[in-house]
Motif scaffolding. Structure first.
Motif, PDB file in Angstrom:
ATOM      1  N   ARG A   9       5.159  34.140 -15.632  1.00 31.95           N
ATOM      2  CA  ARG A   9       4.808  33.140 -14.631  1.00 31.95           C
ATOM      3  C   ARG A   9       4.398  33.816 -13.321  1.00 31.95           C
ATOM      4  O   ARG A   9       3.435  33.388 -12.660  1.00 31.95           O
ATOM      5  CB  ARG A   9       5.988  32.195 -14.396  1.00 31.95           C
ATOM      6  CG  ARG A   9       5.678  31.065 -13.389  1.00 31.95           C
ATOM      7  CD  ARG A   9       6.864  30.125 -13.240  1.00 31.95           C
ATOM      8  NE  ARG A   9       6.623  29.117 -12.228  1.00 31.95           N
ATOM      9  CZ  ARG A   9       6.034  27.937 -12.428  1.00 31.95           C
ATOM     10  NH1 ARG A   9       5.606  27.630 -13.647  1.00 31.95           N
ATOM     11  NH2 ARG A   9       5.858  27.071 -11.449  1.00 31.95           N
ATOM     12  N   GLY A  10       5.117  34.880 -12.954  1.00 32.05           N
ATOM     13  CA  GLY A  10       4.783  35.583 -11.731  1.00 32.05           C
ATOM     14  C   GLY A  10       3.406  36.229 -11.797  1.00 32.05           C
ATOM     15  O   GLY A  10       2.616  36.140 -10.842  1.00 32.05           O
ATOM     16  N   MET A  11       3.076  36.862 -12.920  1.00 30.71           N
ATOM     17  CA  MET A  11       1.759  37.480 -13.070  1.00 30.71           C
ATOM     18  C   MET A  11       0.662  36.421 -13.068  1.00 30.71           C
ATOM     19  O   MET A  11      -0.420  36.641 -12.502  1.00 30.71           O
ATOM     20  CB  MET A  11       1.711  38.289 -14.365  1.00 30.71           C
ATOM     21  CG  MET A  11       2.618  39.503 -14.387  1.00 30.71           C
ATOM     22  SD  MET A  11       2.097  40.814 -13.237  1.00 30.71           S
ATOM     23  CE  MET A  11       0.650  41.435 -14.078  1.00 30.71           C
ATOM     24  N   ARG A  12       0.930  35.295 -13.686  1.00 28.65           N
ATOM     25  CA  ARG A  12      -0.065  34.211 -13.703  1.00 28.65           C
ATOM     26  C   ARG A  12      -0.349  33.711 -12.302  1.00 28.65           C
ATOM     27  O   ARG A  12      -1.500  33.473 -11.925  1.00 28.65           O
ATOM     28  CB  ARG A  12       0.444  33.073 -14.595  1.00 28.65           C
ATOM     29  CG  ARG A  12      -0.507  31.887 -14.719  1.00 28.65           C
ATOM     30  CD  ARG A  12       0.019  30.907 -15.751  1.00 28.65           C
ATOM     31  NE  ARG A  12      -0.820  29.709 -15.823  1.00 28.65           N
ATOM     32  CZ  ARG A  12      -0.630  28.610 -15.109  1.00 28.65           C
ATOM     33  NH1 ARG A  12       0.392  28.561 -14.255  1.00 28.65           N
ATOM     34  NH2 ARG A  12      -1.433  27.572 -15.219  1.00 28.65           N
ATOM     35  N   LYS A  13       0.707  33.552 -11.502  1.00 29.81           N
ATOM     36  CA  LYS A  13       0.517  33.108 -10.122  1.00 29.81           C
ATOM     37  C   LYS A  13      -0.190  34.180  -9.304  1.00 29.81           C
ATOM     38  O   LYS A  13      -1.042  33.873  -8.453  1.00 29.81           O
ATOM     39  CB  LYS A  13       1.860  32.758  -9.489  1.00 29.81           C
ATOM     40  CG  LYS A  13       2.568  31.569 -10.119  1.00 29.81           C
ATOM     41  CD  LYS A  13       3.562  30.922  -9.182  1.00 29.81           C
ATOM     42  CE  LYS A  13       2.858  30.209  -8.045  1.00 29.81           C
ATOM     43  NZ  LYS A  13       3.775  29.406  -7.225  1.00 29.81           N
ATOM     44  N   ALA A  14       0.159  35.433  -9.545  1.00 31.81           N
ATOM     45  CA  ALA A  14      -0.478  36.521  -8.803  1.00 31.81           C
ATOM     46  C   ALA A  14      -1.983  36.558  -9.059  1.00 31.81           C
ATOM     47  O   ALA A  14      -2.782  36.791  -8.143  1.00 31.81           O
ATOM     48  CB  ALA A  14       0.160  37.859  -9.184  1.00 31.81           C
ATOM     49  N   THR A  69       3.920  34.761  -3.281  1.00 27.76           N
ATOM     50  CA  THR A  69       3.372  33.734  -4.171  1.00 27.76           C
ATOM     51  C   THR A  69       3.620  32.314  -3.680  1.00 27.76           C
ATOM     52  O   THR A  69       3.340  31.357  -4.395  1.00 27.76           O
ATOM     53  CB  THR A  69       3.961  33.885  -5.589  1.00 27.76           C
ATOM     54  OG1 THR A  69       5.405  33.876  -5.515  1.00 27.76           O
ATOM     55  CG2 THR A  69       3.511  35.188  -6.237  1.00 27.76           C
ATOM     56  N   ARG A  70       4.131  32.163  -2.468  1.00 29.86           N
ATOM     57  CA  ARG A  70       4.330  30.823  -1.929  1.00 29.86           C
ATOM     58  C   ARG A  70       2.996  30.118  -1.716  1.00 29.86           C
ATOM     59  O   ARG A  70       1.966  30.760  -1.489  1.00 29.86           O
ATOM     60  CB  ARG A  70       5.108  30.882  -0.615  1.00 29.86           C
ATOM     61  CG  ARG A  70       6.607  31.078  -0.792  1.00 29.86           C
ATOM     62  CD  ARG A  70       7.288  31.314   0.532  1.00 29.86           C
ATOM     63  NE  ARG A  70       6.995  30.255   1.492  1.00 29.86           N
ATOM     64  CZ  ARG A  70       7.198  30.361   2.799  1.00 29.86           C
ATOM     65  NH1 ARG A  70       7.663  31.481   3.309  1.00 29.86           N
ATOM     66  NH2 ARG A  70       6.921  29.359   3.595  1.00 29.86           N
ATOM     67  N   LYS A  71       3.019  28.798  -1.768  1.00 30.31           N
ATOM     68  CA  LYS A  71       1.808  28.002  -1.563  1.00 30.31           C
ATOM     69  C   LYS A  71       1.501  27.913  -0.072  1.00 30.31           C
ATOM     70  O   LYS A  71       2.294  27.388   0.694  1.00 30.31           O
ATOM     71  CB  LYS A  71       2.006  26.597  -2.139  1.00 30.31           C
ATOM     72  CG  LYS A  71       2.245  26.578  -3.644  1.00 30.31           C
ATOM     73  CD  LYS A  71       2.542  25.170  -4.117  1.00 30.31           C
ATOM     74  CE  LYS A  71       2.863  25.147  -5.599  1.00 30.31           C
ATOM     75  NZ  LYS A  71       3.239  23.782  -6.057  1.00 30.31           N
TER      76      LYS A  71
END
Length: 392
Positions: A301-306, A371-373
């Motif tokens: 999930r972290g890599m996807r958001k990055a 990764t915050r919006k």
């Protein structure tokens, strides 16, 4: 009057905590908190057996109480750091890297030597391992330098980043700490790759890394002994990993039950490097898969958001931080499963250790902050940088 669920913060609330609540990735945060809770729970399972190695400790839950303190500190660092802006993350990372390098340089003179390695500095009730904090700070700093290079404004970011990496690695080899050296190098090279380096450079760096590994093999006897002992039929050489393997096998599918593990009493360093085997014996394959699933969820999930972030620095740094967590977890679990030689690597958020827990809180805090919006932070279709940007 409505009796439905009311969230802790309204979306209309403009306070800093409310803004953080609605912009931070609560799913990744929840997974990290779950791992911390598992770490505290497993410390109560391992502490009574761990104290047998130290006759000066009489409280069976000595390590458990300390683990609660460390987890609380790690949580505080993670939440506080996740409030930072990307600029704040860069500033803290630079200061943290400089501080870690200075302390690591002083370790041969003021550090505590344990098992032939000077990796810790004694601060009274806490022994601090500066290399744990150097890892996330170096990744963020390198990502910043690589991103600056992409802007084409004449900043020698690649040279600066490699200089910081070389200095960090040299200080690690002096201690010596081969495991951390390999972890930092692998993550650093991955960050370099994600920054857009051509594939020919990747091949060259891989070849250089292989040559460096051969050099380490012949230069450090303890590293050579661990490699040659892996898979050996000499029971004395493999005593530690054999006991861990027995504990994992004894757990079966659902484990022996809470506090019922017996093999853990024979596993050296069970509360630190081999906490995975303790959980596997008492809770079985079920808990093992839960732990692996939580790490996989955080990383994927972290890599996807990055990959969806719009800013190159935020992209590269966030991806590198999540990769750092995932690689360290993979190394620890692989050691416990006897897939690779022992490395002395902690299991993130779960193993006992003040430096490890506090540094992992910093790592996750950096990643959550990046990764915050934010307005303009995410753009539809954004991907990691083009592979031809950073070097000719």
């Amino acid at each position: 009057m409505s009796h439905g669920y009311s969230p802790a913060f309204s979306r209309l609330d403009q306070g800093p905590i409310a803004k953080w609540f609605w912009t931070v990735d609560r799913a990744i945060l929840g997974a990290a908190l779950t791992l911390m809770a598992l770490g505290v729970a497993l410390s109560f399972a391992s502490s009574p057996a761990a104290i047998l190695a130290d006759e000066s400790i009489t409280d069976p839950f000595h390590y458990s109480w300390r683990m609660i303190v460390y987890a609380t500190g790690g949580l505080g660092i993670m939440l506080t750091t996740s409030l930072l802006s990307p600029r704040g993350v860069r500033r803290i990372a630079v200061l943290g890297l400089l501080g870690a390098i200075v302390v690591m340089a002083l370790l041969p003179f003021i550090g505590d030597t344990v098992k032939g390695a000077a990796r810790w500095i004694n601060l009274g009730p806490l022994s601090l391992q500066p290399s744990e904090f150097a890892k996330p700070c170096l990744i963020v700093f390198a990502a910043w330098m690589f991103a600056e290079t992409q802007k084409g404004q004449g900043v020698p970011g690649v040279s600066i980043a490699f200089g910081a990496w070389i200095l960090t690695v040299l200080l690690l080899l002096i201690q010596p700490d081969i495991g951390q050296t390999l972890l930092i190098t692998t993550t650093f090279m991955a960050v370099f790759f994600m920054a857009g380096v051509p594939l020919k450079w990747v091949a060259a760096l891989a070849a250089a890394g292989g040559a460096g590994l051969v050099g380490i093999f012949f230069s450090f006897s303890h590293f050579r002994d661990r490699l040659t002992a892996h898979g050996s039929t000499d029971r004395d050489a493999t005593f530690q990993i054999d006991r861990a393997s027995e504990a994992i096998r004894a757990g079966g599918l659902v484990g022996r039950g809470i506090g019922e593990g017996v093999m853990k009493r024979r596993v050296p360093d069970l509360h630190t490097d081999f906490i995975y085997s303790v959980g596997a014996e008492e809770f079985g394959l079920v808990l093992s898969l839960v732990m692996i699933g939580l790490y996989a969820f955080i990383v994927l999930r972290g890599m996807r958001k990055a990959m969806k972030l719009n800013d190159p620095f935020e992209q590269i740094a966030a991806a590198g931080l999540f990769m750092l967590i995932g690689l360290q977890a993979c190394i620890n679990i692989a050691v416990n499963l006897n897939l690779i030689p022992t490395k002395g690597m902690t299991l993130p958020f779960i193993s006992y250790g003040g430096s490890s827990m506090l540094a992992m809180g910093l790592t996750m805090g950096f990643a959550l902050a990046l990764t915050r919006k934010r307005p303009g932070a995410y753009e539809p279709g954004a991907t990691l940088p083009d592979r031809r940007r950073i070097l000719p």
